[in-house]
Enzyme design. Structure first.
Site, short mmCIF file in Angstrom:
data_model
loop_
_atom_site.label_atom_id
_atom_site.label_comp_id
_atom_site.label_asym_id
_atom_site.label_seq_id
_atom_site.Cartn_x
_atom_site.Cartn_y
_atom_site.Cartn_z
CG ASP A 177 37.43 32.37 10.12
OD1 ASP A 177 38.06 31.42 9.63
OD2 ASP A 177 37.38 32.60 11.34
CB ILE A 178 33.12 29.53 11.69
CG1 ILE A 178 32.34 29.07 10.46
CG2 ILE A 178 32.32 29.25 12.96
CD1 ILE A 178 32.05 27.58 10.43
CD GLU A 220 38.37 27.71 11.16
OE1 GLU A 220 38.99 28.35 12.02
OE2 GLU A 220 38.74 26.59 10.71
#
Length: 305
Positions: A177-178, A220
């Site tokens: 995950d960003i 994301e």
């Protein structure tokens, strides 16, 4: 377009070569059926062939049948040439996968007409193949990041876990995950955010082994399937990916955007029956641990028997 001529009459061969070159074709020439088949079954095979039905080395019907049974996606348009005595047999020859035929002696202008017809048919086929590939990409790949979409990566995950269970090998998943991606969108706008997603996906993909797979799981988040990989090795891979992202800020129109990833690793030992949802949930839990413990880090969980 390239055309193969297979004919054992050298004088007629030269005449055919000369005319086809004048008409703009690239010409390959052989005098033996076995050699013709070898060329037509190769990866760089010509799209069209003008073949004598009485070649040396291999019966024309066997050649046609062998060529069509080869499973080659690329289609070769075949024009067969035959004597009057073979006319009745030649009518049935289309059942053995020739596309068209001319009786000898033939009119050279009629051959040109048949070749042009073949070119039109092949151009339609190429268009259909391009459209089929475009449809395949639409249902398999995420249009923004050009990596697998969610259904595709979940399908790969299930397939690899089935294989792992059967072969008693470990398989690992990495959920990424960003970090603080909402801040990127809120600060720089969604166009920049889309650019970040695209570039991060490319950096992740370039960090993987040829037989690993990555897909956009949602928003994301990315899911990486790492077959035949124990947890300790998957953690090392995840940390390399994390470091790569940290070391390579995304640049867009002169704007430099530092990005970090949080990653959760979940591994299934070979003696555990496959359960895609359970392993994905485990990777997601590991990801949540990474987020809770400061982000820009890797956490792991193992599915035991």
């Amino acid at each position: 377009m390239e055309v193969l001529i297979a004919y054992d009459d050298l004088s007629l061969m030269k005449l055919l070569q000369s005319n086809l070159k004048q008409w703009g074709f690239n010409v390959l020439s052989v005098t033996d059926g076995n050699e013709a088949l070898s060329i037509l079954k190769s990866k760089q095979s010509p799209s069209m062939a003008v073949l004598d039905s009485q070649m040396r080395g291999l019966d024309s019907k066997e050649l046609y049948r062998s060529l069509r049974d080869s499973g080659n996606i690329k289609y070769t348009y075949i024009i067969s040439l035959a004597d009057d005595e073979q006319y009745k047999e030649l009518i049935n020859e289309t059942e053995f996968n020739a596309d068209d035929y001319l009786t000898k002696p033939f009119n050279i202008h009629e051959l040109k007409f048949r070749l042009n017809t073949g070119m039109r048919i092949l151009s339609y086929q190429e268009k259909l193949l391009r459209e089929r590939e475009s449809l395949r990409k639409m249902v398999t790949y995420d249009s923004l990041t050009n990596i697998f979409n969610r259904p595709a990566i979940l399908g790969i995950c299930e397939k690899e876990l089935v294989r792992s269970s059967r072969q008693k090998n470990a398989t690992s998943l990495i959920m990424t995950d960003i970090d603080d991606f909402k801040r990127v969108n809120d600060t720089h706008g969604h166009i920049v955010g889309d650019h970040v997603l695209h570039d991060i996906a490319k950096l992740i993909e370039d960090s993987l082994r040829p037989y690993d797979s990555v897909g956009r799981y949602g928003g994301e988040e990315f899911l990486i399937v790492v077959p035949n990989c124990k947890c300790v090795d998957a953690v090392e891979l995840a940390d390399r990916i994390r470091q790569t992202i940290e070391d390579n800020p995304i640049v867009y129109n002169g704007l430099t955007i530092p990005i970090t990833l949080s990653l959760g690793v979940a591994s299934m030992n070979g003696n555990v029956g496959f359960n895609p949802n359970e392993l994905i949930n485990l990777a997601d839990q590991a990801l949540l641990h990474a987020k809770a413990r400061g982000k820009n880090r890797v956490e792991r969980l193992i599915m035991n028997s």
